[in-house]
Design a protein around this motif. Structure first.
Motif, PDB file in Angstrom:
ATOM      1  N   HIS A 143      34.667  27.689  29.252  1.00  0.00           N
ATOM      2  CA  HIS A 143      35.457  27.299  30.416  1.00  0.00           C
ATOM      3  C   HIS A 143      36.924  27.680  30.256  1.00  0.00           C
ATOM      4  CE1 HIS A 143      32.097  25.169  32.218  1.00  0.00           C
ATOM      5  NE2 HIS A 143      31.870  24.568  31.060  1.00  0.00           N
ATOM      6  N   HIS A 144      37.369  27.971  29.032  1.00  0.00           N
ATOM      7  CA  HIS A 144      38.749  28.417  28.834  1.00  0.00           C
ATOM      8  C   HIS A 144      38.985  29.784  29.473  1.00  0.00           C
ATOM      9  CE1 HIS A 144      39.968  25.077  26.438  1.00  0.00           C
ATOM     10  NE2 HIS A 144      39.111  25.320  25.456  1.00  0.00           N
ATOM     11  N   LEU A 145      37.928  30.549  29.654  1.00  0.00           N
ATOM     12  CA  LEU A 145      38.073  31.868  30.272  1.00  0.00           C
ATOM     13  C   LEU A 145      38.418  31.766  31.750  1.00  0.00           C
ATOM     14  CD1 LEU A 145      37.828  34.931  29.814  1.00  0.00           C
ATOM     15  CD2 LEU A 145      35.398  34.746  30.371  1.00  0.00           C
ATOM     16  N   LEU A 146      38.134  30.624  32.370  1.00  0.00           N
ATOM     17  CA  LEU A 146      38.406  30.468  33.798  1.00  0.00           C
ATOM     18  C   LEU A 146      39.898  30.553  34.099  1.00  0.00           C
ATOM     19  CD1 LEU A 146      37.317  29.864  36.626  1.00  0.00           C
ATOM     20  CD2 LEU A 146      37.498  27.428  36.101  1.00  0.00           C
ATOM     21  N   SER A 147      40.735  29.980  33.221  1.00  0.00           N
ATOM     22  CA  SER A 147      42.180  30.039  33.439  1.00  0.00           C
ATOM     23  C   SER A 147      42.688  31.472  33.361  1.00  0.00           C
ATOM     24  CB  SER A 147      42.895  29.168  32.401  1.00  0.00           C
ATOM     25  OG  SER A 147      44.296  29.251  32.560  1.00  0.00           O
ATOM     26  N   ALA A 148      42.229  32.226  32.355  1.00  0.00           N
ATOM     27  CA  ALA A 148      42.638  33.631  32.249  1.00  0.00           C
ATOM     28  C   ALA A 148      42.104  34.452  33.411  1.00  0.00           C
ATOM     29  CB  ALA A 148      42.148  34.207  30.924  1.00  0.00           C
ATOM     30  N   LEU A 149      40.914  34.117  33.879  1.00  0.00           N
ATOM     31  CA  LEU A 149      40.318  34.839  35.002  1.00  0.00           C
ATOM     32  C   LEU A 149      41.129  34.642  36.278  1.00  0.00           C
ATOM     33  CD1 LEU A 149      37.698  36.496  35.710  1.00  0.00           C
ATOM     34  CD2 LEU A 149      36.749  34.347  36.523  1.00  0.00           C
ATOM     35  N   MET A 150      41.541  33.413  36.549  1.00  0.00           N
ATOM     36  CA  MET A 150      42.323  33.138  37.753  1.00  0.00           C
ATOM     37  C   MET A 150      43.727  33.728  37.652  1.00  0.00           C
ATOM     38  SD  MET A 150      40.146  31.746  39.601  1.00  0.00           S
ATOM     39  CE  MET A 150      41.252  31.422  40.966  1.00  0.00           C
ATOM     40  N   ALA A 151      44.316  33.723  36.452  1.00  0.00           N
ATOM     41  CA  ALA A 151      45.636  34.341  36.286  1.00  0.00           C
ATOM     42  C   ALA A 151      45.569  35.839  36.532  1.00  0.00           C
ATOM     43  CB  ALA A 151      46.171  34.049  34.887  1.00  0.00           C
ATOM     44  N   LEU A 152      44.491  36.463  36.083  1.00  0.00           N
ATOM     45  CA  LEU A 152      44.325  37.899  36.296  1.00  0.00           C
ATOM     46  C   LEU A 152      44.160  38.220  37.775  1.00  0.00           C
ATOM     47  CD1 LEU A 152      44.049  40.642  34.921  1.00  0.00           C
ATOM     48  CD2 LEU A 152      41.603  40.204  34.683  1.00  0.00           C
ATOM     49  N   GLN A 153      43.412  37.406  38.485  1.00  0.00           N
ATOM     50  CA  GLN A 153      43.246  37.620  39.919  1.00  0.00           C
ATOM     51  C   GLN A 153      44.536  37.358  40.678  1.00  0.00           C
ATOM     52  OE1 GLN A 153      38.480  36.410  40.251  1.00  0.00           O
ATOM     53  NE2 GLN A 153      40.033  35.181  41.267  1.00  0.00           N
ATOM     54  N   THR A 154      45.375  36.459  40.167  1.00  0.00           N
ATOM     55  CA  THR A 154      46.622  36.139  40.852  1.00  0.00           C
ATOM     56  C   THR A 154      47.607  37.300  40.786  1.00  0.00           C
ATOM     57  OG1 THR A 154      46.328  33.790  40.335  1.00  0.00           O
ATOM     58  CG2 THR A 154      48.534  34.504  40.962  1.00  0.00           C
ATOM     59  N   ILE A 155      47.734  37.941  39.636  1.00  0.00           N
ATOM     60  CA  ILE A 155      48.736  39.002  39.497  1.00  0.00           C
ATOM     61  C   ILE A 155      48.252  40.332  40.056  1.00  0.00           C
ATOM     62  CG2 ILE A 155      49.729  37.889  37.474  1.00  0.00           C
ATOM     63  CD1 ILE A 155      48.318  39.940  35.728  1.00  0.00           C
ATOM     64  N   THR A 156      46.949  40.517  40.203  1.00  0.00           N
ATOM     65  CA  THR A 156      46.430  41.788  40.707  1.00  0.00           C
ATOM     66  C   THR A 156      46.003  41.724  42.165  1.00  0.00           C
ATOM     67  OG1 THR A 156      44.204  41.249  39.891  1.00  0.00           O
ATOM     68  CG2 THR A 156      45.657  42.495  38.428  1.00  0.00           C
ATOM     69  N   GLY A 157      45.672  40.527  42.668  1.00  0.00           N
ATOM     70  CA  GLY A 157      45.208  40.414  44.042  1.00  0.00           C
ATOM     71  C   GLY A 157      43.807  40.935  44.257  1.00  0.00           C
ATOM     72  N   GLN A 158      43.011  40.992  43.205  1.00  0.00           N
ATOM     73  CA  GLN A 158      41.647  41.515  43.299  1.00  0.00           C
ATOM     74  C   GLN A 158      40.737  40.687  42.403  1.00  0.00           C
ATOM     75  OE1 GLN A 158      41.290  45.808  43.295  1.00  0.00           O
ATOM     76  NE2 GLN A 158      39.419  45.709  42.093  1.00  0.00           N
ATOM     77  N   ARG A 159      39.489  40.569  42.801  1.00  0.00           N
ATOM     78  CA  ARG A 159      38.536  39.768  42.049  1.00  0.00           C
ATOM     79  C   ARG A 159      38.287  40.393  40.683  1.00  0.00           C
ATOM     80  NH1 ARG A 159      34.921  35.806  43.305  1.00  0.00           N
ATOM     81  NH2 ARG A 159      33.072  35.628  41.984  1.00  0.00           N
ATOM     82  N   ALA A 160      38.334  39.560  39.647  1.00  0.00           N
ATOM     83  CA  ALA A 160      38.171  40.040  38.277  1.00  0.00           C
ATOM     84  C   ALA A 160      36.697  40.075  37.891  1.00  0.00           C
ATOM     85  CB  ALA A 160      38.948  39.150  37.306  1.00  0.00           C
ATOM     86  N   GLU A 161      36.409  40.899  36.905  1.00  0.00           N
ATOM     87  CA  GLU A 161      35.051  41.062  36.383  1.00  0.00           C
ATOM     88  C   GLU A 161      34.981  40.478  34.979  1.00  0.00           C
ATOM     89  OE1 GLU A 161      32.011  44.672  35.011  1.00  0.00           O
ATOM     90  OE2 GLU A 161      33.897  45.108  36.053  1.00  0.00           O
ATOM     91  N   ILE A 162      33.987  39.653  34.722  1.00  0.00           N
ATOM     92  CA  ILE A 162      33.812  39.022  33.417  1.00  0.00           C
ATOM     93  C   ILE A 162      33.111  39.997  32.475  1.00  0.00           C
ATOM     94  CG2 ILE A 162      32.736  37.119  32.173  1.00  0.00           C
ATOM     95  CD1 ILE A 162      33.029  35.416  34.636  1.00  0.00           C
ATOM     96  N   ILE A 163      33.641  40.108  31.260  1.00  0.00           N
ATOM     97  CA  ILE A 163      33.071  40.980  30.237  1.00  0.00           C
ATOM     98  C   ILE A 163      32.384  40.111  29.195  1.00  0.00           C
ATOM     99  CG2 ILE A 163      33.561  42.731  28.497  1.00  0.00           C
ATOM    100  CD1 ILE A 163      35.992  43.521  30.094  1.00  0.00           C
ATOM    101  N   LYS A 164      31.147  40.454  28.884  1.00  0.00           N
ATOM    102  CA  LYS A 164      30.366  39.708  27.903  1.00  0.00           C
ATOM    103  C   LYS A 164      30.200  40.526  26.634  1.00  0.00           C
ATOM    104  CE  LYS A 164      27.800  37.155  31.433  1.00  0.00           C
ATOM    105  NZ  LYS A 164      26.458  36.781  31.949  1.00  0.00           N
TER     106      LYS A 164
END
Length: 266
Positions: free
Chosen positions: A120-141
């Motif tokens: 769940h810690h990845l959710l914060s980084a995911l939302m920050a990435l979407q905020t600065i780019t304006g595009q939906r982020a892709e999760i890497i496994k």
């Protein structure tokens, strides 16, 4: 200025109108206009090499490859080294207005080490990435297991966004005009940076992500913020052409300074 929203109406089979909205861009990025109107022609002129000079460069390159393949004088040629030297590299085309180097894609990548303990810690980084780019982020496994990192295959560990078109130019414009000037300890990329094919990568720590205008007011709402990496993929064949392109976008490059010799006084 920020685009128009158009509304389309359609009558369904039941006779009820269905409304749908879609964002339509009615403008072009400022940096994109600058490239197509000014920078592309400048790159064509700066990259031009006269035919006589190009011929001398090719002869010198062939002589250098033969000397490296044969080794020092008096020693037999190394077949492995000779084979590596014979591998043909991609030749840089003649500079014209149609094949001038351009920016193809920008990838913003965030790796969250804390996600190994709690995904769940990845959710914060995911939302920050979407905020600065304006595009939906892709999760890497994770693709492999790592016992030392307690990593299992399939665990989410990072996120990325691939930017193209106007969104790409808008992100680069924000980065070089708003974020980099506000950094206190950043002098630029080294002159020998790059992968040899005109592509460059820049890494930033967690404090830089708060310098984006979209993050200034909501920075405290993110419980965990990590650093990120920006990869610039260009159409250049070699690093000098890619470096010339990124310099036109005001991405700074650091020149190596020679250390002055120590002077002794009696």
């Amino acid at each position: 200025m920020f685009g128009a929203v158009t509304r389309h109406t359609a009558r369904s089979s039941a006779g009820v109108r269905a409304f749908s909205t879609s964002n339509v861009r009615t403008y072009q990025s400022r940096l994109s206009q600058f490239y197509h109107n000014t920078l592309r022609d400048d790159l064509t002129i700066l990259s031009y090499v006269p035919p006589t000079v190009r011929a001398r460069q090719q002869v010198a390159e062939v002589a250098r490859q033969e000397k490296a393949a044969n080794g020092p004088s008096g020693t037999p040629p190394n077949p492995v080294r000779s084979h590596k030297q014979r591998v043909k590299k991609a030749k840089e085309p003649e500079p014209t207005a149609h094949n001038a180097p351009h920016l193809e894609k920008v990838t913003v990548h965030i790796r969250c080490r804390e996600a190994l303990q709690n995904k769940h810690h990845l959710l914060s980084a995911l939302m920050a990435l979407q905020t600065i780019t304006g595009q939906r982020a892709e999760i890497i496994k994770a693709s492999n297991d790592g016992a030392s990192w307690k990593l299992r295959k399939g665990m989410p560990i990072a996120a990325k966004v691939d930017l193209t078109g106007d969104r790409m130019y808008e992100f680069v414009d924000k980065l070089v005009e708003l974020v980099l000037p506000r950094m206190k300890e950043y002098n630029g990329l080294k002159m020998d940076a790059g992968d040899g094919h005109g592509n460059f990568s820049v890494g930033f720590d967690s404090s830089v992500i708060g310098l984006f205008p979209e993050m200034e007011m909501v920075y405290d709402q993110f419980p965990l913020v990590t650093g990120f990496t920006v990869n610039f993929k260009t159409s250049a064949v070699r690093n000098p052409s890619g470096r010339l392109l990124m310099s036109g976008f005001n991405l700074p490059f650091l020149h190596a300074r020679k250390q002055p010799a120590d002077t002794f006084r009696l």
